[in-house]
Design an enzyme around this catalytic site. Structure first.
Site, PDB file in Angstrom:
ATOM      1  N   ASN A  10       0.867  -1.176   0.000  1.00 27.13           N
ATOM      2  CA  ASN A  10       0.000   0.000   0.000  1.00 27.13           C
ATOM      3  C   ASN A  10       0.906   1.229   0.000  1.00 27.13           C
ATOM      4  O   ASN A  10       1.440   1.610   1.036  1.00 27.13           O
ATOM      5  CB  ASN A  10      -0.889  -0.033   1.260  1.00 27.13           C
ATOM      6  CG  ASN A  10      -1.726   1.224   1.399  1.00 27.13           C
ATOM      7  OD1 ASN A  10      -1.839   2.004   0.459  1.00 27.13           O
ATOM      8  ND2 ASN A  10      -2.306   1.417   2.580  1.00 27.13           N
ATOM      9  N   LYS A  12       0.182   4.273  -0.469  1.00 26.15           N
ATOM     10  CA  LYS A  12      -0.435   5.511   0.049  1.00 26.15           C
ATOM     11  C   LYS A  12      -0.123   6.679  -0.900  1.00 26.15           C
ATOM     12  O   LYS A  12      -0.074   6.461  -2.106  1.00 26.15           O
ATOM     13  CB  LYS A  12       0.025   5.768   1.492  1.00 26.15           C
ATOM     14  CG  LYS A  12      -0.185   4.530   2.370  1.00 26.15           C
ATOM     15  CD  LYS A  12       0.013   4.779   3.834  1.00 26.15           C
ATOM     16  CE  LYS A  12      -0.202   3.479   4.606  1.00 26.15           C
ATOM     17  NZ  LYS A  12      -0.124   3.673   6.058  1.00 26.15           N
ATOM     18  N   HIS A  97      -9.519   1.804   4.629  1.00 23.26           N
ATOM     19  CA  HIS A  97      -8.263   1.965   5.370  1.00 23.26           C
ATOM     20  C   HIS A  97      -8.478   2.954   6.522  1.00 23.26           C
ATOM     21  O   HIS A  97      -9.263   3.896   6.390  1.00 23.26           O
ATOM     22  CB  HIS A  97      -7.172   2.469   4.423  1.00 23.26           C
ATOM     23  CG  HIS A  97      -5.814   2.429   5.052  1.00 23.26           C
ATOM     24  ND1 HIS A  97      -5.378   3.413   5.900  1.00 23.26           N
ATOM     25  CD2 HIS A  97      -4.834   1.500   5.002  1.00 23.26           C
ATOM     26  CE1 HIS A  97      -4.157   3.090   6.329  1.00 23.26           C
ATOM     27  NE2 HIS A  97      -3.806   1.942   5.805  1.00 23.26           N
ATOM     28  N   GLU A  99      -6.815   5.345   7.503  1.00 23.42           N
ATOM     29  CA  GLU A  99      -6.594   6.751   7.133  1.00 23.42           C
ATOM     30  C   GLU A  99      -7.820   7.325   6.423  1.00 23.42           C
ATOM     31  O   GLU A  99      -8.164   8.488   6.595  1.00 23.42           O
ATOM     32  CB  GLU A  99      -5.321   6.869   6.268  1.00 23.42           C
ATOM     33  CG  GLU A  99      -4.080   6.656   7.130  1.00 23.42           C
ATOM     34  CD  GLU A  99      -2.913   5.988   6.424  1.00 23.42           C
ATOM     35  OE1 GLU A  99      -2.867   5.960   5.189  1.00 23.42           O
ATOM     36  OE2 GLU A  99      -2.027   5.453   7.141  1.00 23.42           O
ATOM     37  N   GLU A 169      -5.721  -4.297  10.644  1.00 19.84           N
ATOM     38  CA  GLU A 169      -4.637  -3.344  10.876  1.00 19.84           C
ATOM     39  C   GLU A 169      -4.914  -2.552  12.149  1.00 19.84           C
ATOM     40  O   GLU A 169      -5.699  -1.581  12.118  1.00 19.84           O
ATOM     41  CB  GLU A 169      -4.534  -2.362   9.703  1.00 19.84           C
ATOM     42  CG  GLU A 169      -4.239  -3.018   8.373  1.00 19.84           C
ATOM     43  CD  GLU A 169      -3.626  -2.028   7.399  1.00 19.84           C
ATOM     44  OE1 GLU A 169      -2.486  -2.266   6.978  1.00 19.84           O
ATOM     45  OE2 GLU A 169      -4.259  -1.020   7.091  1.00 19.84           O
ATOM     46  N   GLY A 175       2.402   2.670  10.751  1.00 16.78           N
ATOM     47  CA  GLY A 175       3.387   3.739  10.585  1.00 16.78           C
ATOM     48  C   GLY A 175       4.063   4.149  11.874  1.00 16.78           C
ATOM     49  O   GLY A 175       4.739   5.175  11.930  1.00 16.78           O
ATOM     50  N   SER A 215       3.247  -1.765  10.463  1.00 19.45           N
ATOM     51  CA  SER A 215       4.691  -1.862  10.693  1.00 19.45           C
ATOM     52  C   SER A 215       5.270  -3.243  10.370  1.00 19.45           C
ATOM     53  O   SER A 215       6.166  -3.716  11.071  1.00 19.45           O
ATOM     54  CB  SER A 215       5.047  -1.425  12.122  1.00 19.45           C
ATOM     55  OG  SER A 215       4.668  -0.072  12.325  1.00 19.45           O
TER      56      SER A 215
HETATM   57  P1  PGA Z   1       2.727   0.612   7.707  1.00 19.21           P
HETATM   58  O1  PGA Z   1       1.270   0.832   7.040  1.00 19.21           O
HETATM   59  O2  PGA Z   1       3.249  -0.701   7.164  1.00 19.21           O
HETATM   60  O3  PGA Z   1       3.531   1.791   7.260  1.00 19.21           O
HETATM   61  O4  PGA Z   1       2.528   0.551   9.185  1.00 19.21           O
HETATM   62  C1  PGA Z   1       0.381  -0.238   6.858  1.00 19.21           C
HETATM   63  C2  PGA Z   1      -0.900   0.260   6.255  1.00 19.21           C
HETATM   64  O5  PGA Z   1      -1.372   1.341   6.649  1.00 19.21           O
HETATM   65  O6  PGA Z   1      -1.493  -0.408   5.383  1.00 19.21           O
END
Ligand code: PGA
Length: 255
Positions: A10, A12, A97, A99, A169, A175, A215
């Site tokens: 992903n 983003k 997601h 976000e 998640e 992140g 992460s």
């Molecule tokens: P990350 O993001 O691996 O940077 O923690 C995962 C995601 O939001 O899909």
């Protein structure tokens, strides 16, 4: 029941069209044959055509969008429709997601409309769910995940579930560098599967792929994929570097 792992990048709001080619050329030379895992890349919309051009004929790698409108067409400034994604083409669409939920106000009702629209268009949704740290610490984990699953998957049939991937998640792990432990992820994903059993029955729950996201890195992918209810990853930060994402895919394939 054996489930083929699915490992998705992903990206983003990262990777311009030229950066997309620069990533994919070395990456695709490593993965040019079908492997024991499904590999999915989700670039931003603007980079999808370039990714499609580069990925053409590579049987190992599929493309995903990061979102899709549930509306077919019309006066929806800034939105992208199923018909547009079909012309790329993509196979998967990431939906819900955290976000999108927290920064853009998407709730389970709108995510449910999007899940239906993607399935009707022939795409495979990667439906994201997950709790905040406050919710986990407050004993709300199971209630939050149940509400998200019931709401986002309302009116979806057992037959349609064959095309749905769930990405668990935990928001506190996205992140942040703070991964759920393999035990925490396993315990939660087994719970997610138990909710799917209640909603759709044992066969669907046993066949549905549930990714872990938050992460994931080359260093922790191996122990996470070793858990029985972890069927792959949705990877953000560590998917932006071709060799680190390749190492995560290899860990998934070895698991
Ligand atoms: P990350 O993001 O691996 O940077 O923690 C995962 C995601 O939001 O899909």
């Amino acid at each position: 029941m054996s489930r083929k792992p699915i490992i998705a990048a992903n990206w983003k709001m990262n990777m311009t069209p030229s950066e997309t080619s620069a990533f994919l050329e070395p990456f695709l030379s490593t993965f040019s044959e079908p492997t024991s895992v499904d590999i999915v890349i989700a670039p931003p919309f603007i980079s999808l055509p370039k990714a499609a051009e580069t990925v053409t004929d590579n049987p190992a790698v599929a493309l995903s969008a990061q979102n899709m409108s549930h509306e077919a067409s019309g006066a929806f400034t800034g939105e992208v429709s199923a018909a547009m994604l079909k012309e790329v083409p993509v196979e998967y669409v990431i939906l819900g997601h955290s976000e999108r939920r927290s920064l853009y106000g998407e709730d389970d009702a709108v995510i449910n409309k999007k899940v239906k629209a993607t399935l009707e268009a022939g795409f495979k949704p990667i439906l994201c769910i997950g709790e905040s740290l406050e919710e986990r610490d407050g004993g709300q984990l199971e209630a939050v995940l149940t509400t998200q699953l019931e709401g986002s998957l309302a009116d979806i049939t057992a037959e349609q579930m064959a095309d749905v991937v769930i990405a668990y998640e935990p928001v506190w792990a996205i992140g942040t560098g703070r991964t759920a432990t393999p035990e925490q992820a396993q315990e939660t994903q087994a719970f997610v599967r138990s909710v799917l059993t209640k909603l759709f029955g044992d066969d669907v729950a046993g066949a549905t792929r549930i990714q872990y996201g938050g992460s994931v890195k080359p260093g922790n992918a191996g122990e996470l994929i070793g858990q029985p209810d972890i069927d792959g990853f949705l990877v953000g930060g560590a998917s932006l570097d071709p060799s680190s994402f390749a190492d995560i895919v290899k860990a998934g394939a070895a698991g």
